[in-house]
Scaffold this motif. Structure first.
Motif, mmCIF file in Angstrom:
data_model
loop_
_atom_site.group_PDB
_atom_site.id
_atom_site.type_symbol
_atom_site.label_atom_id
_atom_site.label_comp_id
_atom_site.label_asym_id
_atom_site.label_seq_id
_atom_site.Cartn_x
_atom_site.Cartn_y
_atom_site.Cartn_z
ATOM 1 N N SER A 26 0.830 -1.195 0.000
ATOM 2 C CA SER A 26 0.000 0.000 0.000
ATOM 3 C C SER A 26 0.871 1.254 0.000
ATOM 4 C CB SER A 26 -0.904 0.017 1.231
ATOM 5 O OG SER A 26 -0.144 0.296 2.395
ATOM 6 N N LYS A 27 0.232 2.390 0.076
ATOM 7 C CA LYS A 27 0.976 3.646 0.105
ATOM 8 C C LYS A 27 1.722 3.834 1.427
ATOM 9 C CE LYS A 27 -2.910 6.448 1.688
ATOM 10 N NZ LYS A 27 -3.768 7.588 1.389
ATOM 11 N N TYR A 28 1.472 2.962 2.395
ATOM 12 C CA TYR A 28 2.116 3.066 3.710
ATOM 13 C C TYR A 28 3.359 2.191 3.816
ATOM 14 C CZ TYR A 28 -2.412 5.085 4.707
ATOM 15 O OH TYR A 28 -3.535 5.853 4.666
ATOM 16 N N THR A 29 3.907 1.771 2.705
ATOM 17 C CA THR A 29 5.026 0.834 2.684
ATOM 18 C C THR A 29 6.159 1.243 3.625
ATOM 19 O OG1 THR A 29 4.520 0.238 0.415
ATOM 20 C CG2 THR A 29 6.714 -0.292 1.190
ATOM 21 N N ASP A 30 6.504 2.520 3.658
ATOM 22 C CA ASP A 30 7.610 2.967 4.511
ATOM 23 C C ASP A 30 7.296 2.854 5.990
ATOM 24 O OD1 ASP A 30 9.021 3.560 2.239
ATOM 25 O OD2 ASP A 30 8.604 5.700 2.315
ATOM 26 N N ALA A 31 6.044 2.907 6.341
ATOM 27 C CA ALA A 31 5.645 2.858 7.749
ATOM 28 C C ALA A 31 5.424 1.435 8.258
ATOM 29 C CB ALA A 31 4.380 3.675 7.965
ATOM 30 N N VAL A 32 5.326 0.475 7.361
ATOM 31 C CA VAL A 32 4.981 -0.891 7.760
ATOM 32 C C VAL A 32 5.923 -1.468 8.814
ATOM 33 C CG1 VAL A 32 4.758 -3.284 6.949
ATOM 34 C CG2 VAL A 32 3.670 -1.424 5.692
ATOM 35 N N PRO A 33 7.247 -1.346 8.689
ATOM 36 C CA PRO A 33 8.112 -1.905 9.737
ATOM 37 C C PRO A 33 7.840 -1.298 11.119
ATOM 38 C CG PRO A 33 9.404 -1.406 7.798
ATOM 39 C CD PRO A 33 8.026 -0.820 7.570
ATOM 40 N N HIS A 34 7.525 -0.025 11.153
ATOM 41 C CA HIS A 34 7.242 0.636 12.429
ATOM 42 C C HIS A 34 5.904 0.174 13.001
ATOM 43 C CE1 HIS A 34 10.659 3.172 11.634
ATOM 44 N NE2 HIS A 34 10.152 3.476 10.454
ATOM 45 N N ILE A 35 4.928 0.042 12.134
ATOM 46 C CA ILE A 35 3.617 -0.445 12.562
ATOM 47 C C ILE A 35 3.744 -1.872 13.074
ATOM 48 C CG2 ILE A 35 1.306 -1.078 11.746
ATOM 49 C CD1 ILE A 35 1.631 1.253 9.672
ATOM 50 N N TYR A 37 6.380 -3.404 14.228
ATOM 51 C CA TYR A 37 7.127 -3.427 15.491
ATOM 52 C C TYR A 37 6.214 -3.055 16.663
ATOM 53 C CZ TYR A 37 10.560 -2.373 19.073
ATOM 54 O OH TYR A 37 11.257 -2.355 20.254
ATOM 55 N N GLY A 38 5.397 -2.042 16.474
ATOM 56 C CA GLY A 38 4.468 -1.635 17.531
ATOM 57 C C GLY A 38 3.485 -2.737 17.873
ATOM 58 N N PHE A 39 2.950 -3.388 16.851
ATOM 59 C CA PHE A 39 2.047 -4.501 17.088
ATOM 60 C C PHE A 39 2.766 -5.643 17.803
ATOM 61 C CE2 PHE A 39 -0.885 -2.845 13.750
ATOM 62 C CZ PHE A 39 -2.065 -2.944 14.466
ATOM 63 N N TRP A 40 4.008 -5.897 17.417
ATOM 64 C CA TRP A 40 4.786 -6.971 18.043
ATOM 65 C C TRP A 40 5.007 -6.672 19.526
ATOM 66 C CZ3 TRP A 40 5.847 -11.639 18.751
ATOM 67 C CH2 TRP A 40 7.022 -12.092 19.349
ATOM 68 N N GLN A 41 5.332 -5.448 19.852
ATOM 69 C CA GLN A 41 5.546 -5.083 21.253
ATOM 70 C C GLN A 41 4.256 -5.236 22.059
ATOM 71 O OE1 GLN A 41 8.630 -4.436 22.685
ATOM 72 N NE2 GLN A 41 9.151 -5.237 20.669
ATOM 73 N N ALA A 42 3.143 -4.856 21.480
ATOM 74 C CA ALA A 42 1.854 -5.038 22.150
ATOM 75 C C ALA A 42 1.540 -6.520 22.322
ATOM 76 C CB ALA A 42 0.748 -4.348 21.360
ATOM 77 N N TRP A 43 1.848 -7.311 21.299
ATOM 78 C CA TRP A 43 1.624 -8.757 21.365
ATOM 79 C C TRP A 43 2.452 -9.353 22.510
ATOM 80 C CZ3 TRP A 43 -1.208 -11.878 17.816
ATOM 81 C CH2 TRP A 43 -1.048 -13.256 17.973
ATOM 82 N N LEU A 44 3.713 -8.956 22.606
ATOM 83 C CA LEU A 44 4.576 -9.463 23.675
ATOM 84 C C LEU A 44 4.057 -9.077 25.048
ATOM 85 C CD1 LEU A 44 8.245 -8.906 22.447
ATOM 86 C CD2 LEU A 44 7.048 -11.072 22.793
ATOM 87 N N ALA A 45 3.634 -7.837 25.190
ATOM 88 C CA ALA A 45 3.112 -7.363 26.479
ATOM 89 C C ALA A 45 1.879 -8.186 26.881
ATOM 90 C CB ALA A 45 2.763 -5.888 26.400
ATOM 91 N N ARG A 46 1.025 -8.435 25.921
ATOM 92 C CA ARG A 46 -0.170 -9.226 26.213
ATOM 93 C C ARG A 46 0.204 -10.650 26.576
ATOM 94 N NH1 ARG A 46 -2.508 -13.172 23.964
ATOM 95 N NH2 ARG A 46 -1.376 -12.912 22.028
#
Length: 51
Positions: A26-35, A37-46
């Motif tokens: 999508s047009k958000y290609t540059d942001a995908v790694p950051h998104i 990573y954020g989801f991964w950190q939330a997943w780990l916390a949960r």
């Protein structure tokens, strides 16, 4: 412990691919790694809440 982390990562990657893989083309290609990573950190916390 490391085995549990690997299992969680595999579960996360499967979930990510099912729900958000489309962002990579999508047009958000540059942001995908950051998104992701954020989801991964939330997943780990949960996942650590049950420890």
């Amino acid at each position: 412990m490391a085995n549990n982390d690997e299992q969680e990562r595999e579960r996360f990657e499967a979930w990510w691919d099912a729900e958000y893989k489309h962002l990579e083309s999508s047009k958000y290609t540059d942001a995908v790694p950051h998104i992701k990573y954020g989801f991964w950190q939330a997943w780990l916390a949960r996942s650590k809440q049950g420890d």
